[in-house]
Design a protein around this motif. Structure first.
Motif, mmCIF file in Angstrom:
data_model
loop_
_atom_site.group_PDB
_atom_site.id
_atom_site.type_symbol
_atom_site.label_atom_id
_atom_site.label_comp_id
_atom_site.label_asym_id
_atom_site.label_seq_id
_atom_site.Cartn_x
_atom_site.Cartn_y
_atom_site.Cartn_z
ATOM 1 N N VAL A 116 0.844 -1.162 0.024
ATOM 2 C CA VAL A 116 0.001 0.128 0.102
ATOM 3 C C VAL A 116 0.771 1.171 -0.035
ATOM 4 O O VAL A 116 1.976 1.307 0.744
ATOM 5 C CB VAL A 116 -0.860 -0.213 1.384
ATOM 6 C CG1 VAL A 116 -1.878 1.193 1.188
ATOM 7 C CG2 VAL A 116 -1.849 -0.983 1.297
ATOM 8 N N ILE A 117 0.602 2.176 -1.036
ATOM 9 C CA ILE A 117 1.475 3.296 -1.181
ATOM 10 C C ILE A 117 0.750 4.621 -0.658
ATOM 11 O O ILE A 117 -0.279 4.874 -1.296
ATOM 12 C CB ILE A 117 1.947 3.601 -2.554
ATOM 13 C CG1 ILE A 117 2.839 2.079 -3.233
ATOM 14 C CG2 ILE A 117 2.631 4.873 -2.497
ATOM 15 C CD1 ILE A 117 3.064 2.029 -4.430
ATOM 16 N N ASN A 118 1.191 5.346 0.192
ATOM 17 C CA ASN A 118 0.516 6.304 0.978
ATOM 18 C C ASN A 118 -0.936 6.389 1.295
ATOM 19 O O ASN A 118 -1.587 7.296 1.140
ATOM 20 C CB ASN A 118 0.939 7.493 -0.052
ATOM 21 C CG ASN A 118 2.265 7.953 0.167
ATOM 22 O OD1 ASN A 118 2.899 7.715 0.837
ATOM 23 N ND2 ASN A 118 2.736 8.978 -1.068
ATOM 24 N N GLY A 119 -1.259 5.100 1.464
ATOM 25 C CA GLY A 119 -2.665 4.977 1.712
ATOM 26 C C GLY A 119 -3.493 5.147 0.660
ATOM 27 O O GLY A 119 -4.784 4.873 0.613
ATOM 28 N N LEU A 120 -3.024 5.238 -0.601
ATOM 29 C CA LEU A 120 -3.733 5.747 -1.877
ATOM 30 C C LEU A 120 -3.895 4.429 -2.969
ATOM 31 O O LEU A 120 -4.903 4.488 -3.496
ATOM 32 C CB LEU A 120 -3.188 6.912 -2.543
ATOM 33 C CG LEU A 120 -3.394 8.054 -1.628
ATOM 34 C CD1 LEU A 120 -2.620 9.105 -2.489
ATOM 35 C CD2 LEU A 120 -4.826 8.494 -1.530
#
Length: 265
Positions: A116-120
């Motif tokens: 998961v990248i930056n929650g995005l």
């Protein structure tokens, strides 16, 4: 990639992301502490020592962790333990965080390795080129953002401060999450899909907790150093994350994050 169907969240508590500190230098050295600021990417890898698809993703995360503006965390899940090897860092609490993201992304399945990248964005954790493209598209605003989080050691205490949050009427306040992690660990796997392999994991999460919801007045938290260095015999770290909360209560975009590693005295 190994997948399992999702199941309802075990807790209504929103799982938080890691807060980015906004300070002049990317890394600051204070005696036995190393603080990483100006974080542009928070990478959360959901992995398992019992999954044969995970070691390539573990190795890739280690490379990203060396970058000065990246906070990299390995959340070892527990749902592959039944195959024959009990993950030494596996945690049902980590699995809950992954299910919270599944709700946020409307995923019908949970899988490993998931990044998961930056929650995005979420992506298979071993797809290096796709990950790099997504990282270019989703940098944290860093200096341009009013949201900030800092962490520092004061004697035997750790002080965390979050500020700059603007709460829009009708929307949920963002959350402050504290994540404790070890430095790097090697584990010889005797059973299961990776039997005979020695696996290296970077920043395996030892525990994480929701510290509270951050309003426009900000938040300050003090806690003992022993809470992130339980045995004092190895390097430990902690990360503070400010993360938005979606209308359905699932975790949203990470707004800021900072990381501190503490060497044993």
């Amino acid at each position: 990639m190994r997948a399992l169907p999702t199941r309802p969240l075990m807790r209504r508590m929103v799982q938080g992301a890691l807060c980015v500190a906004i300070v002049a230098l990317p890394v600051r050295v204070l005696c036995a502490e190393r603080i990483k600021n100006q974080i542009t990417h928070v990478l959360e890898l959901f992995t398992s020592q019992g999954c044969s698809s995970c070691p390539p993703a573990d190795r890739l995360l280690a490379k990203f962790a060396d970058q000065p503006h990246v906070l990299a965390l390995s959340y070892h899940v527990d749902y592959w333990d039944y195959i024959g090897w009990r993950d030494t860092f596996g945690s049902g609490h980590n699995s809950e965080r992954q299910r919270a993201y599944a709700k946020a992304f409307a995923n019908k399945m949970i899988y490993t390795p998931q990044l998961v990248i930056n929650g995005l964005h979420d992506i298979v954790g071993s797809h290096d080129r796709k990950i790099e493209r997504l990282m270019k598209k989703s940098r944290l605003p860093a200096v341009a953002s009013p949201v900030a989080v800092t962490i520092r050691r004061i004697g035997d205490s750790i002080h965390i401060a979050a500020s700059g949050v603007e709460v829009v009427p009708g929307q949920r306040k963002p959350m402050l999450v504290l994540v404790n992690f070890a430095d790097t660990a090697e584990v010889k796997v005797d059973r299961g899909e990776n039997a005979g392999e020695t696996l290296v994991t970077t920043h395996p999460v030892r525990g994480w907790q929701l510290m509270g919801m951050v309003g426009e007045d900000g938040m300050q938290v003090d806690m003992p150093v022993s809470s992130v260095m339980p045995d004092g015999e190895e390097t430990y770290g902690c990360a503070a994350i400010v993360q938005a909360v979606r209308p359905d209560g699932s975790p949203g975009a990470i707004l800021a994050a900072t990381q501190m590693e503490i060497d044993p005295d």
